[in-house]
Each structure stands twice: as C-alpha cells, then as structure tokens.
Design a protein around this motif. Structure first.
Motif, PDB file in Angstrom:
ATOM      1  N   TYR A   6       0.803  -1.183   0.096  1.00  0.00           N
ATOM      2  CA  TYR A   6      -0.111   0.138  -0.119  1.00  0.00           C
ATOM      3  C   TYR A   6       1.029   1.344   0.061  1.00  0.00           C
ATOM      4  O   TYR A   6       1.723   1.467   0.816  1.00  0.00           O
ATOM      5  CB  TYR A   6      -0.935   0.222   1.286  1.00  0.00           C
ATOM      6  N   ASN A   7       0.786   1.914  -1.149  1.00  0.00           N
ATOM      7  CA  ASN A   7       1.725   3.171  -1.312  1.00  0.00           C
ATOM      8  C   ASN A   7       3.203   2.682  -0.917  1.00  0.00           C
ATOM      9  O   ASN A   7       3.917   3.547  -0.220  1.00  0.00           O
ATOM     10  CB  ASN A   7       1.232   4.443  -0.505  1.00  0.00           C
ATOM     11  N   ASP A  25      -4.455   6.342  -3.880  1.00  0.00           N
ATOM     12  CA  ASP A  25      -3.310   5.313  -3.214  1.00  0.00           C
ATOM     13  C   ASP A  25      -3.213   4.252  -4.260  1.00  0.00           C
ATOM     14  O   ASP A  25      -3.808   3.986  -5.426  1.00  0.00           O
ATOM     15  CB  ASP A  25      -4.378   4.626  -2.166  1.00  0.00           C
TER      16      ASP A  25
END
Length: 78
Positions: free
Chosen positions: A42-43, A58
């Motif tokens: 995630y990111n 995102d």
C-alpha cells in the motif's frame, strides 16, 4: 510496471473489498488468508490489514502476481 486505474464510487474502499472487486479473492473472509500469504504493498509499504481504507490516489501493488493499481474517484480524470 504501469498501474491500472480502478474507479471507486465512494470516498474509500477497504483492502478486502478491493481484492474482491478485482477478482483476486471470492469473499471478504478470504482476505485475511490472502494477506497472510501474499505480499500486498500500500503506497510502497507492506499492508496486512484487510480493513485498511484505500482512498483516491493510493497505489496498491501485488508483486507476486505482477499487478499494480491506482485508486481513482469515479469520473475523475488522471
């Protein structure tokens, strides 16, 4: 790898809902097992919380499956 854009209608989508939406898992209950076995970024950071909220902008990467996605608001242009 160029991320694929995924349009969402709401303000956010949870990671479990996202995995189901892109047909990686069949039900929300499978998310916990999937996240325990497969690295999801995630990111750029490892994420294992199935309830993690994903917002516009995102980036989600699943290196083992050679997949990359960017979350976009419904109707927004990037």
């Amino acid at each position: 790898m160029t991320p694929e854009t995924v349009q969402i209608e709401d303000q956010y989508i949870t990671l479990a809902q996202f995995l189901k939406y892109i047909n990686i898992i069949g039900s929300g209950g499978e998310a916990k097992l999937f996240l325990a076995d497969i690295e999801v970024l995630y990111n750029g950071e490892i994420e294992q919380r199935r309830g993690k909220k994903l917002y516009h902008g995102d980036v989600i990467d699943i290196p083992a499956l050679d997949l990359s996605f960017v979350i976009d608001a419904d109707g927004a242009v990037e």
